[in-house]
Write an enzyme that holds these catalytic residues in place. Structure first.
Site, PDB file in Angstrom:
ATOM      1  CG  HIS A   1      -1.728   1.197   1.444  1.00 17.15           C
ATOM      2  ND1 HIS A   1      -3.094   1.213   1.235  1.00 17.15           N
ATOM      3  CD2 HIS A   1      -1.400   2.464   1.857  1.00 17.15           C
ATOM      4  CE1 HIS A   1      -3.555   2.428   1.491  1.00 17.15           C
ATOM      5  NE2 HIS A   1      -2.551   3.204   1.871  1.00 17.15           N
ATOM      6  CD  GLU A   2       2.278   3.930   3.594  1.00 19.43           C
ATOM      7  OE1 GLU A   2       2.847   4.871   3.016  1.00 19.43           O
ATOM      8  OE2 GLU A   2       1.225   4.074   4.229  1.00 19.43           O
TER       9      GLU A   2
ATOM     10  CG  HIS B   1       0.596   6.074  -0.974  1.00 16.58           C
ATOM     11  ND1 HIS B   1      -0.562   6.497  -1.568  1.00 16.58           N
ATOM     12  CD2 HIS B   1       0.234   5.511   0.212  1.00 16.58           C
ATOM     13  CE1 HIS B   1      -1.598   6.204  -0.784  1.00 16.58           C
ATOM     14  NE2 HIS B   1      -1.131   5.604   0.306  1.00 16.58           N
TER      15      HIS B   1
END
Length: 221
Positions: free
Chosen positions: A22-23, A26
């Site tokens: 998820h990170e 980004h």
């Protein structure tokens, strides 16, 4: 105790990858739109070790999982990784591009939920294999944790991804006023969590998302 140990073994990989990728997503999208901060710090990586937060990635999910096994109605499993650094002022069009950088995290969770659904299909297609049952259970866990993280992060509350998406979409004056909530966002989230409001709000959305995913892949779990 054996049930807890087996459960940890099943949930470990889905939880770690759900939180850390998820990170990474980004950072990848931020680089695409012109911000190389995460890239320069080595955070655009599929290696979970680069993203793991000892508390958010390991201690909190582990504690919540054990609590869910020892009590009734203990809540849902979630966690966080070390935030990927993004300098929004480096983006080519900061306000517009912020939308895509923020959406990348929940988008990654949706793709991982699809991946784990495919793993369940693989397990079903190989019922006599020794890996079929563990893979199916891991797939169910993977869908669960990724849907929870996706829905939770889409809440329009800064500093969650949904909050940043709202800031990107709102007119400048409203966006500025709304962004001022961010220092208090985590506190608000905790109040909503422990009051039961958070579960009441996102519970139906989580259920709907899981039904949608298993329906797309023709699963009955």
């Amino acid at each position: 105790m054996d049930e807890i140990i087996q459960g940890i073994a099943i949930y470990a990989l889905p939880v770690i990858f759900a939180i850390t990728l998820h990170e990474a997503a980004h950072g990848y999208i931020a680089r695409h739109f012109g911000d190389f901060t995460a890239h320069n710090e080595g955070r655009i990586s599929l290696n979970p070790i680069r993203h793991i937060d000892p508390v958010g990635t390991i201690l909190v999910p582990l504690s919540l999982f054990i609590l869910s096994k020892l009590t009734i109605g203990a809540g849902f499993l979630f966690g966080w990784a070390k935030p990927v650094p993004v300098n929004f002022s480096n983006l080519r069009q900061p306000k517009r591009d912020m939308l895509w950088v923020a959406a990348a995290g929940p988008g990654a969770n949706l793709l991982m939920a699809f991946f784990w659904a495919l793993m369940i299909k693989l397990a079903i297609a190989s019922p006599d294999s020794s890996f079929a049952k563990p893979l199916a259970l891991m797939g169910i866990a993977g869908i669960e944790i990724n849907v929870i993280l996706m829905v939770l992060n889409l809440l329009p509350l800064p500093p969650l991804d949904g909050g940043r998406m709202a800031v990107s979409l709102l007119p400048h004056r409203l966006a500025y006023q709304f962004s001022r909530i961010e220092p208090y966002g985590f506190m608000i989230l905790l109040v909503l969590l422990f009051s039961g409001v958070l579960g009441a709000v996102i519970g139906p959305m989580i259920t709907w998302a899981k039904i949608m995913i298993v329906s797309i892949f023709g699963l009955y779990i």
